[in-house]
Design a protein around this motif. Structure first.
Motif, PDB file in Angstrom:
ATOM      1  N   ASN A  30       0.819  -1.209   0.000  1.00  0.00           N
ATOM      2  CA  ASN A  30       0.000   0.000   0.000  1.00  0.00           C
ATOM      3  C   ASN A  30       0.854   1.260   0.000  1.00  0.00           C
ATOM      4  OD1 ASN A  30       0.906  -0.473   2.589  1.00  0.00           O
ATOM      5  ND2 ASN A  30      -0.850   0.478   3.566  1.00  0.00           N
ATOM      6  N   TRP A  31       1.834   1.261  -0.867  1.00  0.00           N
ATOM      7  CA  TRP A  31       2.678   2.422  -1.038  1.00  0.00           C
ATOM      8  C   TRP A  31       2.473   2.992  -2.431  1.00  0.00           C
ATOM      9  CZ3 TRP A  31       7.104   4.447   1.824  1.00  0.00           C
ATOM     10  CH2 TRP A  31       7.221   3.911   3.106  1.00  0.00           C
ATOM     11  N   ILE A  32       2.713   4.282  -2.534  1.00  0.00           N
ATOM     12  CA  ILE A  32       2.716   4.957  -3.820  1.00  0.00           C
ATOM     13  C   ILE A  32       4.062   5.647  -3.982  1.00  0.00           C
ATOM     14  CG2 ILE A  32       1.775   6.926  -5.100  1.00  0.00           C
ATOM     15  CD1 ILE A  32      -0.978   6.080  -4.183  1.00  0.00           C
ATOM     16  N   HIS A  51       1.011   3.050  -8.005  1.00  0.00           N
ATOM     17  CA  HIS A  51       0.682   2.289  -6.804  1.00  0.00           C
ATOM     18  C   HIS A  51       1.509   1.017  -6.837  1.00  0.00           C
ATOM     19  CE1 HIS A  51      -1.498  -0.119  -3.884  1.00  0.00           C
ATOM     20  NE2 HIS A  51      -2.054   0.997  -3.455  1.00  0.00           N
ATOM     21  N   TRP A  52       2.184   0.727  -5.733  1.00  0.00           N
ATOM     22  CA  TRP A  52       3.203  -0.316  -5.754  1.00  0.00           C
ATOM     23  C   TRP A  52       2.640  -1.701  -6.091  1.00  0.00           C
ATOM     24  CZ3 TRP A  52       8.045   0.365  -6.387  1.00  0.00           C
ATOM     25  CH2 TRP A  52       8.936  -0.696  -6.208  1.00  0.00           C
ATOM     26  N   SER A  56      -1.620   0.642 -10.648  1.00  0.00           N
ATOM     27  CA  SER A  56      -2.366   1.763 -11.196  1.00  0.00           C
ATOM     28  C   SER A  56      -1.460   2.988 -11.196  1.00  0.00           C
ATOM     29  CB  SER A  56      -3.628   2.031 -10.385  1.00  0.00           C
ATOM     30  OG  SER A  56      -3.328   2.120  -9.012  1.00  0.00           O
ATOM     31  N   SER A 100       0.221   5.013   1.239  1.00  0.00           N
ATOM     32  CA  SER A 100      -1.106   5.513   0.936  1.00  0.00           C
ATOM     33  C   SER A 100      -1.667   4.777  -0.258  1.00  0.00           C
ATOM     34  CB  SER A 100      -1.042   7.016   0.630  1.00  0.00           C
ATOM     35  OG  SER A 100      -2.283   7.520   0.181  1.00  0.00           O
ATOM     36  N   ASN A 101      -2.986   4.859  -0.413  1.00  0.00           N
ATOM     37  CA  ASN A 101      -3.637   4.360  -1.618  1.00  0.00           C
ATOM     38  C   ASN A 101      -4.192   5.500  -2.465  1.00  0.00           C
ATOM     39  OD1 ASN A 101      -3.355   1.482  -1.207  1.00  0.00           O
ATOM     40  ND2 ASN A 101      -4.811   1.706   0.468  1.00  0.00           N
ATOM     41  N   SER A 102      -3.830   6.718  -2.101  1.00  0.00           N
ATOM     42  CA  SER A 102      -4.340   7.895  -2.796  1.00  0.00           C
ATOM     43  C   SER A 102      -3.274   8.525  -3.674  1.00  0.00           C
ATOM     44  CB  SER A 102      -4.814   8.933  -1.781  1.00  0.00           C
ATOM     45  OG  SER A 102      -5.061  10.178  -2.412  1.00  0.00           O
ATOM     46  N   PHE A 103      -3.682   8.928  -4.883  1.00  0.00           N
ATOM     47  CA  PHE A 103      -2.768   9.606  -5.788  1.00  0.00           C
ATOM     48  C   PHE A 103      -2.759  11.118  -5.576  1.00  0.00           C
ATOM     49  CE2 PHE A 103      -0.927   6.331  -8.056  1.00  0.00           C
ATOM     50  CZ  PHE A 103      -1.851   5.428  -8.550  1.00  0.00           C
TER      51      PHE A 103
END
Length: 121
Positions: A30-32, A51-52, A56, A100-103
């Motif tokens: 859950n890393w970006i 997203h790792w 995505s 995070s899961n947010s871009f």
């Protein structure tokens, strides 16, 4: 987590460069990881991110169709392939990471040193 970016340089307009960012330490699902850039006299721009685990991606409109972000399968490395470079792509490019899961462009708390990309006309 420490990030090490490399691959910048001088290229003519229309040319290509590939940047890489190696992460020491563990990058989990859950890393970006993303890239920002800052041109002289301008604000920092959020360019691309991946997203790792989901693979995505996010692309700024300014680079869509020209830049591609990818990640290595075995190593904790992300790559930024930059094609059809323009003089306005000239900037210091920074890689960054967040859990995070947010871009969103916020909350990146791990940063690499910048690498300079110069595109001549």
């Amino acid at each position: 987590v420490q990030l090490q970016a490399c691959g910048g340089g001088l290229v003519q307009a229309g040319g290509s460069l590939r940047l890489s960012c190696a992460a020491s330490g563990s990058i989990f699902s859950n890393w970006i990881m993303g890239w920002f850039r800052q041109a002289p006299g301008k604000e920092r721009e959020y360019v691309v991110a991946i997203h790792w685990s989901a693979f995505s991606t996010y692309y700024a409109d300014s680079v869509k169709g020209r830049f591609t972000i990818s990640r290595g399968n075995a190593e904790n490395t992300v790559y930024l392939q930059m094609n059809s470079l323009k003089p306005e792509d000239t900037a210091v490019y920074y890689c960054a990471a967040k859990r995070s899961n947010s871009f969103s462009p916020y909350d990146y708390n791990y940063w690499g040193q910048g690498t300079l990309v110069t595109v001549s006309s």
